[in-house]
Every structure is written in C-alpha cells, then in structure tokens.
Design a protein around this motif. Structure first.
Motif, PDB file in Angstrom:
ATOM      1  N   ALA A 153       0.844  -1.195   0.000  1.00 58.35           N
ATOM      2  CA  ALA A 153       0.000   0.000   0.000  1.00 58.35           C
ATOM      3  C   ALA A 153       0.878   1.243   0.000  1.00 58.35           C
ATOM      4  CB  ALA A 153      -0.925  -0.002   1.220  1.00 58.35           C
ATOM      5  N   ARG A 154       0.499   2.214  -0.812  1.00 54.61           N
ATOM      6  CA  ARG A 154       1.239   3.469  -0.866  1.00 54.61           C
ATOM      7  C   ARG A 154       0.700   4.415   0.193  1.00 54.61           C
ATOM      8  NH1 ARG A 154       1.905   6.320  -6.572  1.00 54.61           N
ATOM      9  NH2 ARG A 154       3.206   4.456  -6.788  1.00 54.61           N
ATOM     10  N   MET A 155       1.619   4.984   0.982  1.00 55.54           N
ATOM     11  CA  MET A 155       1.246   5.860   2.075  1.00 55.54           C
ATOM     12  C   MET A 155       1.918   7.231   1.883  1.00 55.54           C
ATOM     13  SD  MET A 155      -0.667   3.921   3.928  1.00 55.54           S
ATOM     14  CE  MET A 155      -0.789   4.876   5.448  1.00 55.54           C
ATOM     15  N   LEU A 170       2.733  14.582  11.351  1.00 51.28           N
ATOM     16  CA  LEU A 170       1.341  14.952  11.560  1.00 51.28           C
ATOM     17  C   LEU A 170       0.379  13.825  11.234  1.00 51.28           C
ATOM     18  CD1 LEU A 170       1.330  18.578  10.121  1.00 51.28           C
ATOM     19  CD2 LEU A 170       1.825  17.796  12.438  1.00 51.28           C
ATOM     20  N   GLY A 171       0.805  12.850  10.472  1.00 51.76           N
ATOM     21  CA  GLY A 171      -0.072  11.741  10.138  1.00 51.76           C
ATOM     22  C   GLY A 171       0.372  11.041   8.877  1.00 51.76           C
ATOM     23  N   ALA A 172      -0.240   9.894   8.611  1.00 50.62           N
ATOM     24  CA  ALA A 172       0.049   9.109   7.408  1.00 50.62           C
ATOM     25  C   ALA A 172      -1.264   8.582   6.865  1.00 50.62           C
ATOM     26  CB  ALA A 172       1.003   7.960   7.724  1.00 50.62           C
ATOM     27  N   THR A 173      -1.452   8.636   5.585  1.00 49.85           N
ATOM     28  CA  THR A 173      -2.700   8.195   4.964  1.00 49.85           C
ATOM     29  C   THR A 173      -2.432   7.773   3.537  1.00 49.85           C
ATOM     30  OG1 THR A 173      -4.948   8.871   4.370  1.00 49.85           O
ATOM     31  CG2 THR A 173      -3.242  10.542   4.216  1.00 49.85           C
ATOM     32  N   ALA A 174      -3.300   6.944   3.048  1.00 50.63           N
ATOM     33  CA  ALA A 174      -3.206   6.523   1.651  1.00 50.63           C
ATOM     34  C   ALA A 174      -3.916   7.497   0.737  1.00 50.63           C
ATOM     35  CB  ALA A 174      -3.788   5.119   1.482  1.00 50.63           C
ATOM     36  N   HIS A 175      -4.814   8.313   1.311  1.00 52.68           N
ATOM     37  CA  HIS A 175      -5.580   9.267   0.501  1.00 52.68           C
ATOM     38  C   HIS A 175      -5.551  10.622   1.189  1.00 52.68           C
ATOM     39  CE1 HIS A 175      -7.048   5.848  -1.799  1.00 52.68           C
ATOM     40  NE2 HIS A 175      -7.393   5.268  -0.640  1.00 52.68           N
ATOM     41  N   PRO A 176      -4.581  11.481   0.869  1.00 58.24           N
ATOM     42  CA  PRO A 176      -4.501  12.804   1.501  1.00 58.24           C
ATOM     43  C   PRO A 176      -5.543  13.768   0.943  1.00 58.24           C
ATOM     44  CG  PRO A 176      -2.751  12.561  -0.098  1.00 58.24           C
ATOM     45  CD  PRO A 176      -3.452  11.233  -0.058  1.00 58.24           C
ATOM     46  N   GLN A 223      -7.283  18.975   8.681  1.00 55.46           N
ATOM     47  CA  GLN A 223      -7.275  18.502  10.060  1.00 55.46           C
ATOM     48  C   GLN A 223      -5.841  18.375  10.581  1.00 55.46           C
ATOM     49  OE1 GLN A 223      -9.944  18.061  12.049  1.00 55.46           O
ATOM     50  NE2 GLN A 223      -8.485  17.668  13.703  1.00 55.46           N
ATOM     51  N   ALA A 224      -4.928  17.988   9.711  1.00 57.43           N
ATOM     52  CA  ALA A 224      -3.521  17.916  10.112  1.00 57.43           C
ATOM     53  C   ALA A 224      -2.991  19.295  10.491  1.00 57.43           C
ATOM     54  CB  ALA A 224      -2.686  17.320   8.980  1.00 57.43           C
ATOM     55  N   ALA A 225      -3.425  20.333   9.764  1.00 52.14           N
ATOM     56  CA  ALA A 225      -3.018  21.691  10.108  1.00 52.14           C
ATOM     57  C   ALA A 225      -3.562  22.093  11.477  1.00 52.14           C
ATOM     58  CB  ALA A 225      -3.488  22.663   9.033  1.00 52.14           C
ATOM     59  N   LYS A 226      -4.814  21.722  11.758  1.00 49.56           N
ATOM     60  CA  LYS A 226      -5.396  22.027  13.073  1.00 49.56           C
ATOM     61  C   LYS A 226      -4.637  21.304  14.181  1.00 49.56           C
ATOM     62  CE  LYS A 226     -10.027  22.725  11.134  1.00 49.56           C
ATOM     63  NZ  LYS A 226     -11.430  22.256  11.114  1.00 49.56           N
ATOM     64  N   PHE A 236      -1.911  20.191  -0.901  1.00 51.90           N
ATOM     65  CA  PHE A 236      -2.216  21.219   0.090  1.00 51.90           C
ATOM     66  C   PHE A 236      -3.397  22.054  -0.395  1.00 51.90           C
ATOM     67  CE2 PHE A 236       2.333  20.438   0.828  1.00 51.90           C
ATOM     68  CZ  PHE A 236       2.311  20.188   2.195  1.00 51.90           C
ATOM     69  N   PRO A 237      -4.555  21.951   0.256  1.00 53.87           N
ATOM     70  CA  PRO A 237      -5.704  22.768  -0.158  1.00 53.87           C
ATOM     71  C   PRO A 237      -5.591  24.182   0.398  1.00 53.87           C
ATOM     72  CG  PRO A 237      -6.323  21.383   1.680  1.00 53.87           C
ATOM     73  CD  PRO A 237      -4.897  21.027   1.352  1.00 53.87           C
ATOM     74  N   SER A 238      -6.461  25.031  -0.102  1.00 51.76           N
ATOM     75  CA  SER A 238      -6.477  26.408   0.399  1.00 51.76           C
ATOM     76  C   SER A 238      -6.890  26.458   1.868  1.00 51.76           C
ATOM     77  CB  SER A 238      -7.423  27.258  -0.446  1.00 51.76           C
ATOM     78  OG  SER A 238      -8.740  26.713  -0.418  1.00 51.76           O
ATOM     79  N   LEU A 239      -7.695  25.471   2.297  1.00 55.53           N
ATOM     80  CA  LEU A 239      -8.119  25.435   3.696  1.00 55.53           C
ATOM     81  C   LEU A 239      -6.923  25.224   4.625  1.00 55.53           C
ATOM     82  CD1 LEU A 239     -10.529  25.551   5.596  1.00 55.53           C
ATOM     83  CD2 LEU A 239     -10.806  23.075   5.319  1.00 55.53           C
ATOM     84  N   PHE A 240      -5.897  24.536   4.155  1.00 58.92           N
ATOM     85  CA  PHE A 240      -4.679  24.326   4.953  1.00 58.92           C
ATOM     86  C   PHE A 240      -4.038  25.673   5.293  1.00 58.92           C
ATOM     87  CE2 PHE A 240      -0.085  23.709   5.195  1.00 58.92           C
ATOM     88  CZ  PHE A 240       0.014  22.701   6.128  1.00 58.92           C
TER      89      PHE A 240
END
Length: 325
Positions: free
Chosen positions: A194-196, A212-218, A225-228, A252-256
C-alpha cells in the motif's frame, strides 16, 4: 645623460683653471685658432649638420643663454644663436615637467573627511545609490565626481542600493529561524504494497520533526485537520511560529493555509521547481532523522479524525522508510 653632463662640467672646469695663468695675448691666439678650426670643420662637413647629444646641448645652453642675442651672433658657433636659446627653453620645460610630475600615478586620493561622509550617507540611507549620494554632496558644496563616490563605496565593500535594501532568502531563513517551520509530504510503500503519504513538519531552530499523520488518501479535509492538529501541538508545547514554508504540491488545499493564517502563521510558498528553498525539509526527508523522530503511538493519536491509521500501519511505514537512503 646626467653622467655625461657631469663629465663635461668637470672637464671644462679644469679647462677654465688652465686659462687662469694665461695672458690675454695667449687667449686671443687660442681663440683665433679655435675659430679657424671651426671654419675648416664647416668646410669639410658641407651641408651635413653636426649632431649634438642631449648633454652637449644642455651644457652649451647653460653656458651661453645669459649672453645677449647680438653677442651670440658674433660668436663662431656650429649652430645658430636661436637654436642655443631653444635648447635652453627645452631644458627649463623638462625641469618643470619633472618637478610637476605626481609622486603617485592617477588622480590624488579623496580627502578622508569626504570619504567618511560618503560612507555615513550610504550607511544611514540604504536606499540611496551612488548617484543620489553624489547629488547630496553637491548640495552640501562638496564637488566630487559620481565615479569617485562609486569607487569609495566599492572599496568599502558596500553593495549597490538595490542589494542593500533587499532581503535574500538566506537572510530570511537566518533571521526568522526561531519562528520558522517547514513541511512536506513524503511517499513510501508499506510491506503489504500500500502506498502511504506522510505529512511531516520540521522546526528550523531545533531541527525537531513532527509527523502529523500518514494516509493513503490525503484529501483536503485530512490535510486541513492535520493543520489544526499542528496548531494545537504548538500551543501545547508553548511554541510560537510565524512562518511555514511549503512547496506548491496540489495535496495542500487552500483550507490548509486558512487554518494556519487564522492561527497567526503565514504560509510561504517555495519557487516552482526550487527545492533548495525548502532545503532543510528536503534534506531530512531523505535521512534517518525522520525515523528517529517518529513516535508511533503519537502518530496514531494525532492523526486526522477522518482517516486515522493504526500503530501497525505506521510501523510498516517507518520500516519501509529505512529503504529511502
């Protein structure tokens, strides 16, 4: 030439001493003999003009220049009286030129007080270039060339005005190191294939890395949430941050950026295809420092709410990260 002239002076001085015991009759006879010899020499030379060395010219000019011109015309000379006077004028001109020649080449050095004033104006007014400083000196009644002002600044190692007023990227990193963070995604593959994607943040001062975390689907919500979580971690650790450097990754979304800006952290984007602007993060991503800083339990607890990962998955990510190097 000087040695030859000294030799002529000494020999003629001895000749003058030889004339002292001679009577006027003997002197007149010798003068007549010399004049006749000059006549014979002129007859033999014909149209060929005799050549005098510089020392001979200097000696004759110094000996005869005080005599009146009508007296010189009565002398039996190999050259015209005007030529003797011209030799004397040339001798005086060369002497004056030698005394007027500067002791050092080039223009005289600028007065020390003017140099100090130029450096003071440049130091107290970083936006002024050498032409502006030159204009201010003219207002003060100090007349120097604009090129002289440029040379003074260049010799003192003062950069041009645009470089003095601008801040380089290295200066920014050095001055804001205490309040500077950098983040980046790095990618790895677990043992199951699995790619993380792991989001990490580094502090420029302490070089401490926060996972801050690890996920397969950022997704956008996961990154926000990671920024928070990062903001809460900084508050718990009583850490103040003013800037965060990141690349232009589409993850990186604008919400970040919005979350960080609301917390008083300004996001600074690196240039396009310029990883050296975030060199500290790029360097630590490719070393075992990331592995040493990972706390598996904390990663699982601090992971974003919607996409948490268990301890086993994070352990697999860390094991696979050992193959980065």
């Amino acid at each position: 030439m000087l040695l030859r002239l000294a030799y002529l002076g000494v020999t003629n001085a001895f000749a003058l001493l030889r004339l002292l015991p001679m009577s006027d009759r003997d002197k007149d006879v010798e003068i007549l003999a010399l004049r006749h010899q000059i006549t014979v020499l002129e007859r033999q030379l014909g149209k060929i003009r005799p050549r005098f060395s510089p020392s001979d010219r200097a000696f004759l000019a110094a000996l005869l220049h005080r005599l009146p011109l009508d007296v010189l015309h009565r002398f039996r000379l190999l050259v015209r009286p005007d030529t003797v006077l011209r030799w004397h004028r040339d001798l005086l001109a060369r002497r004056h030129a030698a005394k007027s020649w500067p002791k050092r080449p080039g223009q005289p050095r600028t007065v020390r007080s003017i140099r100090l004033l130029v450096l003071r104006l440049a130091r107290e007014n970083p936006t002024w270039g050498y032409r502006r400083i030159h204009g201010e000196l003219l207002v003060l009644g100090i007349k120097v060339a604009a090129s002289t002002v440029w040379e003074i600044l260049n010799d003192a190692g003062i950069d041009p005005a645009p470089e003095r007023t601008s801040t380089t990227w290295a200066d920014f990193l050095r001055c804001q190191a205490d309040a500077l963070l950098a983040c980046d995604f790095f990618e790895t593959t677990t043992l199951t294939g699995a790619r993380m994607y792991v989001l990490a943040v580094i502090e420029h001062t302490s070089r401490r890395i926060r996972i801050l975390g690890a996920t397969a689907h950022p997704t956008a919500s996961w990154v926000a949430q990671a920024a928070k979580n990062l903001v809460m971690d900084l508050e718990d650790a009583d850490r103040r941050a003013r800037f965060l450097i990141r690349d232009r990754d589409g993850k990186f979304p604008s919400l970040f950026d919005t979350v960080l800006n609301d917390a008083g952290i300004e996001v600074v984007l690196s240039g396009v295809r310029m990883p050296r602007m975030n060199a500290l993060m790029e360097q630590h991503v490719m070393t075992d420092v990331v592995i040493a800083k990972v706390d598996i339990g904390q990663v699982a607890k601090r992971g974003p709410a919607r996409d948490r990962v268990d301890d086993q998955t994070v352990a697999q990510v860390v094991e696979q990260a050992r193959g980065w190097r």
